[in-house]
Design an enzyme around this catalytic site. Sequence first.
Site, PDB file in Angstrom:
ATOM      1  N   ASN A 112      44.799  30.285  33.914  1.00 48.94           N
ATOM      2  CA  ASN A 112      45.611  30.265  33.041  1.00 48.94           C
ATOM      3  C   ASN A 112      46.522  28.755  33.131  1.00 48.94           C
ATOM      4  OD1 ASN A 112      45.020  32.762  32.268  1.00 48.94           O
ATOM      5  ND2 ASN A 112      46.620  34.014  33.687  1.00 48.94           N
ATOM      6  N   VAL A 113      47.162  28.163  31.872  1.00 49.94           N
ATOM      7  CA  VAL A 113      47.662  27.125  32.096  1.00 49.94           C
ATOM      8  C   VAL A 113      49.175  27.203  32.196  1.00 49.94           C
ATOM      9  CG1 VAL A 113      45.516  25.907  31.191  1.00 49.94           C
ATOM     10  CG2 VAL A 113      47.185  26.493  29.665  1.00 49.94           C
ATOM     11  N   HIS A 129      41.891  25.552  35.253  1.00 41.22           N
ATOM     12  CA  HIS A 129      41.885  25.043  34.076  1.00 41.22           C
ATOM     13  C   HIS A 129      43.019  24.104  33.715  1.00 41.22           C
ATOM     14  CE1 HIS A 129      38.813  28.162  32.324  1.00 41.22           C
ATOM     15  NE2 HIS A 129      38.270  27.377  33.057  1.00 41.22           N
ATOM     16  N   CYS A 160      45.503   2.559  36.141  1.00 38.55           N
ATOM     17  CA  CYS A 160      44.117   2.118  36.377  1.00 38.55           C
ATOM     18  C   CYS A 160      43.259   1.525  35.338  1.00 38.55           C
ATOM     19  CB  CYS A 160      43.353   3.469  37.168  1.00 38.55           C
ATOM     20  SG  CYS A 160      42.537   4.712  35.771  1.00 38.55           S
ATOM     21  N   THR A 198      40.588  38.927  33.220  1.00 42.11           N
ATOM     22  CA  THR A 198      39.463  37.865  32.786  1.00 42.11           C
ATOM     23  C   THR A 198      38.356  38.762  32.138  1.00 42.11           C
ATOM     24  OG1 THR A 198      38.239  35.933  33.134  1.00 42.11           O
ATOM     25  CG2 THR A 198      38.541  37.684  35.160  1.00 42.11           C
ATOM     26  N   ASN A 226      41.362  45.179  34.982  1.00 42.69           N
ATOM     27  CA  ASN A 226      41.411  44.849  33.628  1.00 42.69           C
ATOM     28  C   ASN A 226      41.502  46.093  32.546  1.00 42.69           C
ATOM     29  OD1 ASN A 226      40.884  42.105  32.439  1.00 42.69           O
ATOM     30  ND2 ASN A 226      39.324  43.395  31.219  1.00 42.69           N
TER      31      ASN A 226
HETATM   32  N1  APR Z   1      46.270  44.289  31.654  1.00 39.96           N
HETATM   33  C1  APR Z   1      44.900  44.219  31.878  1.00 39.96           C
HETATM   34  N2  APR Z   1      44.034  43.594  31.114  1.00 39.96           N
HETATM   35  C2  APR Z   1      44.357  42.856  30.258  1.00 39.96           C
HETATM   36  C3  APR Z   1      45.630  42.917  29.547  1.00 39.96           C
HETATM   37  C4  APR Z   1      46.753  43.566  30.568  1.00 39.96           C
HETATM   38  N3  APR Z   1      47.961  43.629  30.096  1.00 39.96           N
HETATM   39  N4  APR Z   1      45.864  41.938  28.592  1.00 39.96           N
HETATM   40  C5  APR Z   1      44.558  41.512  28.348  1.00 39.96           C
HETATM   41  N5  APR Z   1      43.342  42.055  29.314  1.00 39.96           N
HETATM   42  C6  APR Z   1      42.171  41.938  29.358  1.00 39.96           C
HETATM   43  C7  APR Z   1      41.356  41.711  28.046  1.00 39.96           C
HETATM   44  O1  APR Z   1      40.928  43.199  27.856  1.00 39.96           O
HETATM   45  C8  APR Z   1      40.316  40.615  28.348  1.00 39.96           C
HETATM   46  O2  APR Z   1      39.329  41.479  29.001  1.00 39.96           O
HETATM   47  O3  APR Z   1      42.267  40.310  30.073  1.00 39.96           O
HETATM   48  C9  APR Z   1      40.994  39.879  29.763  1.00 39.96           C
HETATM   49  C10 APR Z   1      41.280  38.498  29.057  1.00 39.96           C
HETATM   50  O4  APR Z   1      40.126  37.681  28.636  1.00 39.96           O
HETATM   51  P1  APR Z   1      40.130  36.341  27.794  1.00 39.96           P
HETATM   52  O5  APR Z   1      41.144  36.780  26.562  1.00 39.96           O
HETATM   53  O6  APR Z   1      38.793  35.804  27.623  1.00 39.96           O
HETATM   54  O7  APR Z   1      40.778  35.373  28.521  1.00 39.96           O
HETATM   55  P2  APR Z   1      40.190  34.589  30.138  1.00 39.96           P
HETATM   56  O8  APR Z   1      38.999  35.520  30.614  1.00 39.96           O
HETATM   57  O9  APR Z   1      41.191  34.056  30.959  1.00 39.96           O
HETATM   58  O10 APR Z   1      39.523  33.308  29.222  1.00 39.96           O
HETATM   59  C11 APR Z   1      38.743  32.346  30.035  1.00 39.96           C
HETATM   60  O11 APR Z   1      38.678  30.881  27.977  1.00 39.96           O
HETATM   61  O12 APR Z   1      39.318  30.364  26.086  1.00 39.96           O
HETATM   62  C12 APR Z   1      39.175  29.805  27.233  1.00 39.96           C
HETATM   63  O13 APR Z   1      40.229  28.243  28.737  1.00 39.96           O
HETATM   64  C13 APR Z   1      40.235  29.550  28.104  1.00 39.96           C
HETATM   65  O14 APR Z   1      40.894  29.909  30.436  1.00 39.96           O
HETATM   66  C14 APR Z   1      40.436  30.523  29.210  1.00 39.96           C
HETATM   67  C15 APR Z   1      38.839  31.083  29.394  1.00 39.96           C
HETATM   68 ZN    ZN Z   2      44.162   6.325  36.124  1.00 39.38          ZN
END
Ligand code: APR
Ligand code: ZN
Length: 267
Positions: A112-113, A129, A160, A198, A226
């Site tokens: 997360n950013v 990230h 630089c 994630t 998750n």
């Molecule tokens: N509690 C539990 N799980 C949750 C909740 C919650 N409140 N809200 C969402 N989720 C779950 C979703 O079901 C999903 O499986 O979290 C997961 C989020 O997955 P993504 O949306 O794909 O996010 P992430 O895995 O962080 O994405 C990775 O992709 O777009 C790029 O750079 C971006 O860092 C990001 C990377």
């Molecule tokens: Zn620089």
Amino acid sequence: MEDLIQQAAIDLVNSKYAIALTGAGMSTESGIRDFRGPQGIWTTDKEAEAKAYKRYDLFLENPKAYWNEMLGEKGTHGAFYREIRNAQPNTGHRGIAELSKMGIIKCVITQNVDGLHEKAGAQYVINYHGTVHKLRCHSCGLRFNFEDVSIDKIPPPCKCGGIIKYDVVHFKEPIPMDIMEQAQDQAMQCDVMIICGTSAVVYPFAGLPRMARQCRGSQLKIIEVNEEPTPLTLDQASDYLIQGKIGEILPEIVRAIERLPITRNEE
Ligand code: APR
Ligand code: ZN
């Protein structure tokens, strides 16, 4: 679910070096949409996803156009990230911070950013990230606060001679070497990895649990928290999935640890 929460509490208390790996699901309860969940940004806006995939190429080919896109029509920093920068940590972030303060979670590696783990008080956070709160020189890697970089001239130059961009890591952009090495070190030395929110589909981050498993085998406990199963669950790369809302589960794990007869500082 209760049994798994109790199991997670025991695994974490018995760990020597637990770390947390987190994704966008950590922050949905802070009002920041995730990407691939049912209401995710990429799930609901394929055009935005396609644009995001081209953003790093745009930076390389035409840094001025990249900056114009990032600054948005208002031309002010944060136009792109306004809602993220003002978000507050939720009970899930606070649960991770509590485990960090207890000395159980040694490091948080987040995709997360939004900087919400730091805002909640987690002690050692690796922003895999990058974050919306910083800018970074693409050549020397130097990071800057927004207020220290003038955007009268875009793209802003680094002393630089390189070009400054947002510190966030875009699709196809390499993870900065310092970050990559720190994250791999942490993954290789942990004996418990709790992975929260994630979808575990974006590499190289999603490779960290698999690399750790390869290195530590059954010495390593991988816990997923998750809303839905992920490839780590389906491949049985994780030991178990506590399925549900992170904002509810994490505080319950902390409470279960507090109820255990022996906690770390009593050892
Ligand atoms: N509690 C539990 N799980 C949750 C909740 C919650 N409140 N809200 C969402 N989720 C779950 C979703 O079901 C999903 O499986 O979290 C997961 C989020 O997955 P993504 O949306 O794909 O996010 P992430 O895995 O962080 O994405 C990775 O992709 O777009 C790029 O750079 C971006 O860092 C990001 C990377
Ligand atoms: Zn620089």
